[in-house]
Design a protein around this motif. Structure first.
Motif, PDB file in Angstrom:
ATOM      1  N   SER A  24       0.835  -1.194   0.000  1.00  0.00           N
ATOM      2  CA  SER A  24       0.000   0.000   0.000  1.00  0.00           C
ATOM      3  C   SER A  24       0.874   1.250   0.000  1.00  0.00           C
ATOM      4  O   SER A  24       0.655   2.191  -0.754  1.00  0.00           O
ATOM      5  CB  SER A  24      -0.910   0.008   1.226  1.00  0.00           C
ATOM      6  OG  SER A  24      -1.475   1.286   1.380  1.00  0.00           O
ATOM      7  N   ALA A  25       1.897   1.220   0.854  1.00  0.00           N
ATOM      8  CA  ALA A  25       2.757   2.401   0.978  1.00  0.00           C
ATOM      9  C   ALA A  25       3.545   2.639  -0.310  1.00  0.00           C
ATOM     10  O   ALA A  25       3.613   3.755  -0.825  1.00  0.00           O
ATOM     11  CB  ALA A  25       3.696   2.229   2.162  1.00  0.00           C
ATOM     12  N   GLY A  27       4.172   2.825  -3.984  1.00  0.00           N
ATOM     13  CA  GLY A  27       3.293   2.911  -5.154  1.00  0.00           C
ATOM     14  C   GLY A  27       3.772   4.024  -6.056  1.00  0.00           C
ATOM     15  O   GLY A  27       4.958   4.364  -6.085  1.00  0.00           O
ATOM     16  N   LEU A  28       2.823   4.622  -6.755  1.00  0.00           N
ATOM     17  CA  LEU A  28       3.175   5.734  -7.626  1.00  0.00           C
ATOM     18  C   LEU A  28       3.849   6.836  -6.825  1.00  0.00           C
ATOM     19  O   LEU A  28       4.670   7.588  -7.340  1.00  0.00           O
ATOM     20  CB  LEU A  28       1.914   6.282  -8.287  1.00  0.00           C
ATOM     21  CG  LEU A  28       1.207   5.330  -9.239  1.00  0.00           C
ATOM     22  CD1 LEU A  28      -0.094   5.958  -9.720  1.00  0.00           C
ATOM     23  CD2 LEU A  28       2.107   5.023 -10.424  1.00  0.00           C
ATOM     24  N   LEU A 104      -8.917   9.661  -3.846  1.00  0.00           N
ATOM     25  CA  LEU A 104      -7.576   9.270  -4.250  1.00  0.00           C
ATOM     26  C   LEU A 104      -7.632   8.182  -5.320  1.00  0.00           C
ATOM     27  O   LEU A 104      -6.947   8.259  -6.340  1.00  0.00           O
ATOM     28  CB  LEU A 104      -6.843   8.756  -3.011  1.00  0.00           C
ATOM     29  CG  LEU A 104      -5.362   8.513  -3.112  1.00  0.00           C
ATOM     30  CD1 LEU A 104      -4.673   9.784  -3.567  1.00  0.00           C
ATOM     31  CD2 LEU A 104      -4.802   8.110  -1.750  1.00  0.00           C
ATOM     32  N   TYR A 108      -5.802   8.531  -8.899  1.00  0.00           N
ATOM     33  CA  TYR A 108      -4.624   7.657  -8.917  1.00  0.00           C
ATOM     34  C   TYR A 108      -4.710   6.704 -10.115  1.00  0.00           C
ATOM     35  O   TYR A 108      -3.724   6.413 -10.783  1.00  0.00           O
ATOM     36  CB  TYR A 108      -4.634   6.870  -7.617  1.00  0.00           C
ATOM     37  CG  TYR A 108      -3.328   6.227  -7.177  1.00  0.00           C
ATOM     38  CD1 TYR A 108      -2.404   6.945  -6.442  1.00  0.00           C
ATOM     39  CD2 TYR A 108      -3.061   4.882  -7.439  1.00  0.00           C
ATOM     40  CE1 TYR A 108      -1.239   6.356  -5.979  1.00  0.00           C
ATOM     41  CE2 TYR A 108      -1.897   4.283  -6.985  1.00  0.00           C
ATOM     42  CZ  TYR A 108      -0.990   5.032  -6.249  1.00  0.00           C
ATOM     43  OH  TYR A 108       0.154   4.443  -5.792  1.00  0.00           O
ATOM     44  N   PHE A 229       1.280  10.875   2.120  1.00  0.00           N
ATOM     45  CA  PHE A 229       0.855  10.187   0.904  1.00  0.00           C
ATOM     46  C   PHE A 229       1.611   8.873   0.742  1.00  0.00           C
ATOM     47  O   PHE A 229       1.021   7.811   0.550  1.00  0.00           O
ATOM     48  CB  PHE A 229       1.121  11.102  -0.302  1.00  0.00           C
ATOM     49  CG  PHE A 229       0.601  10.576  -1.607  1.00  0.00           C
ATOM     50  CD1 PHE A 229      -0.685  10.874  -2.018  1.00  0.00           C
ATOM     51  CD2 PHE A 229       1.390   9.784  -2.423  1.00  0.00           C
ATOM     52  CE1 PHE A 229      -1.176  10.397  -3.232  1.00  0.00           C
ATOM     53  CE2 PHE A 229       0.908   9.293  -3.633  1.00  0.00           C
ATOM     54  CZ  PHE A 229      -0.380   9.609  -4.038  1.00  0.00           C
ATOM     55  N   LEU A 231       3.255   7.058   2.837  1.00  0.00           N
ATOM     56  CA  LEU A 231       3.044   6.015   3.855  1.00  0.00           C
ATOM     57  C   LEU A 231       1.571   5.615   3.963  1.00  0.00           C
ATOM     58  O   LEU A 231       1.199   4.864   4.854  1.00  0.00           O
ATOM     59  CB  LEU A 231       3.560   6.497   5.216  1.00  0.00           C
ATOM     60  CG  LEU A 231       5.082   6.724   5.317  1.00  0.00           C
ATOM     61  CD1 LEU A 231       5.452   7.263   6.699  1.00  0.00           C
ATOM     62  CD2 LEU A 231       5.855   5.442   5.040  1.00  0.00           C
ATOM     63  N   SER A 232       0.750   6.119   3.069  1.00  0.00           N
ATOM     64  CA  SER A 232      -0.692   5.822   3.084  1.00  0.00           C
ATOM     65  C   SER A 232      -1.343   6.194   4.414  1.00  0.00           C
ATOM     66  O   SER A 232      -2.129   5.430   4.960  1.00  0.00           O
ATOM     67  CB  SER A 232      -0.973   4.343   2.815  1.00  0.00           C
ATOM     68  OG  SER A 232      -0.351   3.897   1.654  1.00  0.00           O
ATOM     69  N   ALA A 235      -5.700   8.270   5.489  1.00  0.00           N
ATOM     70  CA  ALA A 235      -6.723   7.867   4.523  1.00  0.00           C
ATOM     71  C   ALA A 235      -7.492   6.645   5.021  1.00  0.00           C
ATOM     72  O   ALA A 235      -8.209   6.012   4.251  1.00  0.00           O
ATOM     73  CB  ALA A 235      -6.075   7.563   3.175  1.00  0.00           C
ATOM     74  N   SER A 323      -1.247  -0.446  -4.203  1.00  0.00           N
ATOM     75  CA  SER A 323      -1.707   0.727  -3.456  1.00  0.00           C
ATOM     76  C   SER A 323      -3.189   0.976  -3.683  1.00  0.00           C
ATOM     77  O   SER A 323      -3.928   1.255  -2.744  1.00  0.00           O
ATOM     78  CB  SER A 323      -0.933   1.979  -3.874  1.00  0.00           C
ATOM     79  OG  SER A 323       0.434   1.820  -3.613  1.00  0.00           O
ATOM     80  N   SER A 326      -5.559  -0.964  -1.679  1.00  0.00           N
ATOM     81  CA  SER A 326      -5.739  -0.545  -0.287  1.00  0.00           C
ATOM     82  C   SER A 326      -6.715   0.623  -0.181  1.00  0.00           C
ATOM     83  O   SER A 326      -7.430   0.755   0.800  1.00  0.00           O
ATOM     84  CB  SER A 326      -4.396  -0.206   0.370  1.00  0.00           C
ATOM     85  OG  SER A 326      -3.865   0.994  -0.133  1.00  0.00           O
ATOM     86  N   MET A 327      -6.746   1.472  -1.224  1.00  0.00           N
ATOM     87  CA  MET A 327      -7.719   2.580  -1.204  1.00  0.00           C
ATOM     88  C   MET A 327      -9.134   2.017  -1.320  1.00  0.00           C
ATOM     89  O   MET A 327     -10.044   2.399  -0.600  1.00  0.00           O
ATOM     90  CB  MET A 327      -7.487   3.531  -2.381  1.00  0.00           C
ATOM     91  CG  MET A 327      -6.107   4.141  -2.397  1.00  0.00           C
ATOM     92  SD  MET A 327      -5.785   4.909  -4.006  1.00  0.00           S
ATOM     93  CE  MET A 327      -4.005   4.981  -3.949  1.00  0.00           C
TER      94      MET A 327
HETATM   95  N1  PHE Z   1       1.101   5.260  -0.556  1.00  0.00           N
HETATM   96  C1  PHE Z   1       0.599   5.196  -1.880  1.00  0.00           C
HETATM   97  C2  PHE Z   1       1.696   5.584  -2.859  1.00  0.00           C
HETATM   98  O1  PHE Z   1       2.748   5.999  -2.461  1.00  0.00           O
HETATM   99  C3  PHE Z   1      -0.608   6.074  -2.063  1.00  0.00           C
HETATM  100  C4  PHE Z   1      -1.658   5.918  -1.036  1.00  0.00           C
HETATM  101  C5  PHE Z   1      -2.030   6.975  -0.233  1.00  0.00           C
HETATM  102  C6  PHE Z   1      -2.314   4.697  -0.863  1.00  0.00           C
HETATM  103  C7  PHE Z   1      -3.017   6.843   0.730  1.00  0.00           C
HETATM  104  C8  PHE Z   1      -3.318   4.553   0.077  1.00  0.00           C
HETATM  105  C9  PHE Z   1      -3.671   5.641   0.866  1.00  0.00           C
HETATM  106  O2  PHE Z   1       1.524   5.510  -4.038  1.00  0.00           O
END
Ligand code: PHE
Length: 454
Positions: A24-25, A27-28, A104, A108, A229, A231-232, A235, A323, A326-327
């Motif tokens: 999750s953490a 990602g993009l 998000l 995303y 962002f 570390l997610s 959210a 990621s 997880s959203m």
């Molecule tokens: N952490 C994810 C990323 O770096 C984005 C994200 C943010 C995912 C919040 C879930 C919640 O791409």
């Protein structure tokens, strides 16, 4: 005791949990966003502030989110209800998380969709044998086409939905275990390649030699916002993932490992990308196209370049998928736990809604590029600003205030320290959570809305 109305799925193993949460953490945010905002904010000094935000603000809040979720054993809203009673104002924090995750997911998916298109381009040899200018132009052509962007966005949302339908163990955990290790290996390869390139020195200097004159107030906000962002946090994600943990998990060491993995991946991505930027005479501040414009250049000069580029974009897509699931899971868990919806229905409906809400963001790069409803920003930038700069930091701030000031200390302490003997842990964590994290977020938010700088 938490309200356990129905048997709840749990992660099959610690390792699986680490990979899912790290998935999750990572990602993009790490591979696409971190390099380009580092580029826009002038490099070294920004990286330093970012690292401070990660470890002094992000890590303690991640622990708090896991703690809240594990204690509540429910979705982001329900966990606060389990702790504070239904109707408690703290449930709003959970609500904010659900909303942030949904918005998000909507934008995303647009960027994640681009990586699908690049997989296709690389597979069909469309990226090989081209000059840097031609590769630059390809990016413009892709995002300029509304039809293509929406097509890939739809495909990406569909992929996300397909995994989340499988649930925690069979979907999220199983896939993360395959995807994350491969991603890591490939990034390592790219990093080595970057270090061997003629731009290596310039790249390293750009990232690690701080020039504090380049540090603007906006850069501070970007660094803190990005810490949340990447570390997610804020959210509802880590609350939701924490709710599938069992009681004896050691939250500190889990959070530390997830945070370290996330940081290493971001730094590796930067160290893979910036040497190429400098060697090819590109601009570090090129913006959202950066990774799409540099990585194909790295590979175009290598043996098996098309193959490697294909693998890279597959992995970028997978990092994005681990990621985006997880959203989606945050919203789906809310509907399952609080509204008793079946998983299949919840996943399909939320996925479809996120796709529709994401369409204006997809159009922001082409047909609606000139449509700027607020602050002179297009739809995509507005969503990103709203979520990354406000909702996530604010959500994280509330989590810190709740866990630092309002949760019954003794209970929290017993849960955090658990069976391990770390006498320093609780006081340190509590201090960061009570004072450092709220102060940092407040200063930055006040600054952003212009109260401090006028
Ligand atoms: N952490 C994810 C990323 O770096 C984005 C994200 C943010 C995912 C919040 C879930 C919640 O791409």
């Amino acid at each position: 005791m938490p309200a356990l109305n129905a048997p709840r799925a749990h992660w099959a193993s610690r390792f699986g949990f680490i990979l899912a949460a790290a998935g999750s953490a990572i990602g993009l945010g790490n591979i696409w966003k971190f390099p380009y905002i580092t580029g826009q904010n002038g490099g070294g000094a920004f990286v330093l502030v970012y690292l401070a935000c990660i470890f002094l603000v992000g890590l303690p809040i991640m622990m708090a989110e896991f703690l809240i979720g594990r204690h509540g054993q429910r979705d982001a809203v329900g966990s606060f209800a389990a702790l504070e009673g239904k109707g408690s104002p703290w449930c709003l924090v959970g609500w904010g998380g659900v909303l942030a995750s949904f918005i998000l997911l909507s934008f995303y998916s647009v960027v994640a969709g681009w990586s699908f298109d690049y997989i296709f381009k690389a597979l069909t040899g469309g990226l090989s044998g081209r000059s840097p200018d031609e590769i630059n132009a390809l990016f413009g052509q892709l995002v300029g086409s509304a039809g293509q962007v929406i097509f890939w966005q739809a495909l990406f949302v569909a992929g996300t939905v397909a995994i989340v339908i499988g649930g925690i163990r069979g979907g999220i955990e199983r896939w993360s275990k395959i995807l994350m290790p491969v991603l890591f290996l490939l990034l390592l390869l790219l990093f080595v390649r970057g270090m061997l390139s003629p731009g290596a020195r310039a790249g390293l200097e750009f990232m690690f030699r701080p020039d504090f004159h380049k540090l603007t107030p906006a850069a501070l906000l970007d660094a803190l916002g990005h810490a949340f962002f990447t570390l997610s946090l804020g959210a509802g994600t880590m609350i939701t993932y924490g709710s599938y943990l069992d009681r004896d998990a050691d939250l500190f060491s889990l959070s530390l490992r997830i945070t370290l993995l996330d940081t290493v991946v971001a730094l590796l991505a930067g160290l893979a990308i910036f040497p190429v930027v400098f060697a090819a005479g590109l601009e570090p501040g090129a913006g959202p196209g950066l990774v799409f414009q540099t990585i194909p250049i790295v590979f175009s000069g290598l043996p098996f370049g098309s193959l490697l580029a294909t693998v890279f974009f597959i992995l970028l897509a997978f990092a994005a998928l681990s990621s985006s699931i997880s959203m989606l899971e945050v919203v789906v868990a809310y509907l399952i736990d609080e509204k008793r919806w079946p998983r299949l229905l919840a996943t399909l409906l939320v996925g479809a809604a996120a796709f529709l809400v994401g369409i204006p963001s997809a159009l922001s790069f082409n047909r609606w590029a000139e449509v700027t409803p607020l602050f002179g920003k297009n739809f995509f930038d507005l969503c990103d600003l709203l979520v990354s700069s406000y909702m996530l930091p604010l959500g994280g701030l509330m989590v810190a205030i709740y866990a630092g000031w309002f949760w019954k200390g003794a209970e929290e302490k017993a849960e955090l320290v658990g069976p391990t003997r770390r006498p320093w842990l609780f006081p340190l964590w509590h201090f960061l959570l009570r004072f450092v994290a709220p102060a940092a977020v407040l200063i930055v938010l006040l600054n952003q809305i212009g109260i401090l700088t006028g």
